[in-house]
Scaffold this active site. Structure first.
Site, PDB file in Angstrom:
ATOM      1  N   CYS A  56       3.790  89.409  39.270  1.00  0.00           N
ATOM      2  CA  CYS A  56       5.492  90.086  39.790  1.00  0.00           C
ATOM      3  C   CYS A  56       6.820  89.095  39.096  1.00  0.00           C
ATOM      4  CB  CYS A  56       4.653  90.415  41.277  1.00  0.00           C
ATOM      5  SG  CYS A  56       6.529  91.473  41.841  1.00  0.00           S
ATOM      6  N   CYS A  59       8.920  87.383  41.722  1.00  0.00           N
ATOM      7  CA  CYS A  59       9.245  85.834  43.198  1.00  0.00           C
ATOM      8  C   CYS A  59       8.179  84.868  41.428  1.00  0.00           C
ATOM      9  CB  CYS A  59       8.116  85.592  43.834  1.00  0.00           C
ATOM     10  SG  CYS A  59       8.470  86.940  45.395  1.00  0.00           S
ATOM     11  N   GLN A 233      25.823  90.518  48.365  1.00  0.00           N
ATOM     12  CA  GLN A 233      24.868  88.992  48.539  1.00  0.00           C
ATOM     13  C   GLN A 233      23.451  89.103  48.649  1.00  0.00           C
ATOM     14  OE1 GLN A 233      26.097  86.403  47.515  1.00  0.00           O
ATOM     15  NE2 GLN A 233      28.035  86.136  47.091  1.00  0.00           N
ATOM     16  N   PHE A 260      37.768  86.235  41.598  1.00  0.00           N
ATOM     17  CA  PHE A 260      36.299  87.319  41.521  1.00  0.00           C
ATOM     18  C   PHE A 260      36.130  88.073  42.753  1.00  0.00           C
ATOM     19  CE2 PHE A 260      36.539  83.712  37.387  1.00  0.00           C
ATOM     20  CZ  PHE A 260      36.501  84.930  36.907  1.00  0.00           C
ATOM     21  N   ASP A 324      34.832  82.830  43.254  1.00  0.00           N
ATOM     22  CA  ASP A 324      33.022  82.890  42.694  1.00  0.00           C
ATOM     23  C   ASP A 324      33.204  84.224  41.686  1.00  0.00           C
ATOM     24  OD1 ASP A 324      30.561  84.269  43.901  1.00  0.00           O
ATOM     25  OD2 ASP A 324      30.865  85.742  44.596  1.00  0.00           O
ATOM     26  N   CYS A 350      26.492  81.431  41.226  1.00  0.00           N
ATOM     27  CA  CYS A 350      24.727  81.360  41.029  1.00  0.00           C
ATOM     28  C   CYS A 350      24.135  80.694  40.430  1.00  0.00           C
ATOM     29  CB  CYS A 350      25.531  83.648  41.006  1.00  0.00           C
ATOM     30  SG  CYS A 350      25.383  83.784  39.617  1.00  0.00           S
TER      31      CYS A 350
END
Length: 394
Positions: A56, A59, A233, A260, A324, A350
């Site tokens: 998968c 992860c 988030q 943002f 952000d 991120c």
């Protein structure tokens, strides 16, 4: 080679790396790699809890314990900074627990298979369990299989699930069901699973088919209207960690700019007046409505900060800036920040690479990185988030 090699670290894509530079899949720091390629588990190698690992794509790092995963996150940030000739204090990562993801995009095949995509493939893992999704989201997998059989799509569908205040918000991309049978099946599905909303989008925008009451998400105690498939988030724990870090930077600043701003994750957490800029029309309208309902002093502007970043003169009006940006970063806005006289900036990112690129420009303008707070919201993945404190050097 006759002797075993020790895994020293985990590379950006998740492979273990030995002292001689070999990359070994599914190896953890402290593992021993024998001459035949076999791995002897070390102190940080755990048994992956999910039967779908490593097939998968949800992860990549289930074989790491939390200590090793934390170090991986720190190394990713430190490596990105070093690539730009920078360094900084990197704090202990804030890790979200298993089964706390409140938003995710699953995929569905006409056959009824529902799940994440296989790693580096378009094939779909038919989920029988999931250790990252919130239970409310995973509970929909089996009912969705049955609904797919009724709707009979002709192509693969994308299923955007978000846990809102009223329950699960579901947007299905790739089909616009028609006919009485489909309508009845959708209503029955939504009622049986207590959905907050169900919408479909065949490429022309979401069409809501079920929404008993207006869907909201609560941000710092303020209910804000939630457009379908809006950015949020990934976990409540991750959001709280990022908000706490940003608040530590902003402190009691009387006037703050939130760039943002999205739905207002940080704007609603600020103590004083806030100017919020966002290019997404639906997001900024939701923020505006939420602020009006809460009677908060938040001024909103629909503004594309890539095409029209705030100028140094505009930035200088604020006591602190929160920024952000998306994964691409904010090169143009960072250049303006570097020339501004704002005393404090909270940079949320991120993507460590675009963050390091932007911050290098800001540092070259006379700033310093005070500290970086890493956040691991995407459990066992290579995805890294952070909040950084930047200040002007005196």
């Amino acid at each position: 080679m006759t002797e075993a090699s020790t895994i020293l670290r985990v590379a950006a894509r998740g492979e273990g790396v030995t002292g001689d530079g070999r990359h070994v899949p599914f190896a953890a720091p402290g593992d021993q790699v024998r001459a035949d390629g076999a791995i002897e588990a070390g102190p940080h190698h755990q048994v992956p809890p999910c039967r779908h690992f490593p097939e998968c794509g949800g992860c990549q790092l289930q074989h790491l314990d939390d200590t090793a995963w934390s170090q991986f996150i720190v190394d990713r940030i430190a490596g990105a900074l070093a690539g730009q000739g920078l360094s900084a204090e990197i704090r202990e990562p804030a890790l979200s627990p298993p089964r706390t993801r409140r938003r995710a995009t699953l995929h569905a095949e006409p056959s009824g298979r529902v799940g994440f995509a296989v790693e580096k493939s378009h094939a779909i893992v038919d989920l029988a369990e999931c250790h990252v999704l919130a239970p409310e989201l995973f509970a929909l997998v089996a009912p969705l299989r049955r609904l797919i059989h009724v709707l009979r799509p002709k192509r693969r569908l994308d299923l955007h699930l978000t846990l809102a205040d009223q329950g699960v918000d579901l947007l299905v991309n790739g089909i616009l069901p028609e006919g009485l049978a489909a309508a009845e099946a959708i209503t029955a599905f939504a009622e049986a699973n207590r959905l907050a909303r169900m919408a479909f989008d065949e490429g022309y925008g979401p069409e809501v088919r079920w929404e008993p009451e207006g869907v909201t998400v609560t941000l710092s105690g303020n209910p804000v209207p939630l457009p379908p498939a809006s950015f949020l988030q990934a976990t409540r724990e991750g959001e709280a960690a990022l908000v706490q870090a940003v608040q530590a930077v902003v402190e009691d600043a009387p006037v703050v700019a939130d760039l943002f701003a999205g739905l207002g994750t940080f704007a609603f957490a600020m103590p004083g007046r806030v100017y919020a800029a966002e290019a997404g029309r639906e997001a900024i309208m939701s923020l505006k409505v939420g602020a009006a309902r809460a009677q908060r002093p938040i001024f909103t502007e629909h503004r594309d900060l890539y095409r029209r970043p705030l100028t140094p003169a505009e930035l200088d009006r604020f006591a602190a800036i929160v920024i952000d940006p998306p994964r691409a970063g904010a090169k143009e806005q960072a250049q303006a920040l570097a020339s501004s006289r704002v005393p404090r900036v909270a940079y949320v990112s991120c993507n460590p690479s675009s963050f390091a690129r932007d911050v290098k420009m800001i540092v070259e303008g006379g700033w310093r990185i005070d500290w970086i707070q890493p956040v691991g919201q995407f459990r066992w993945s290579t995805h890294v988030e952070l909040a950084a404190s930047l200040s002007r050097q005196s």
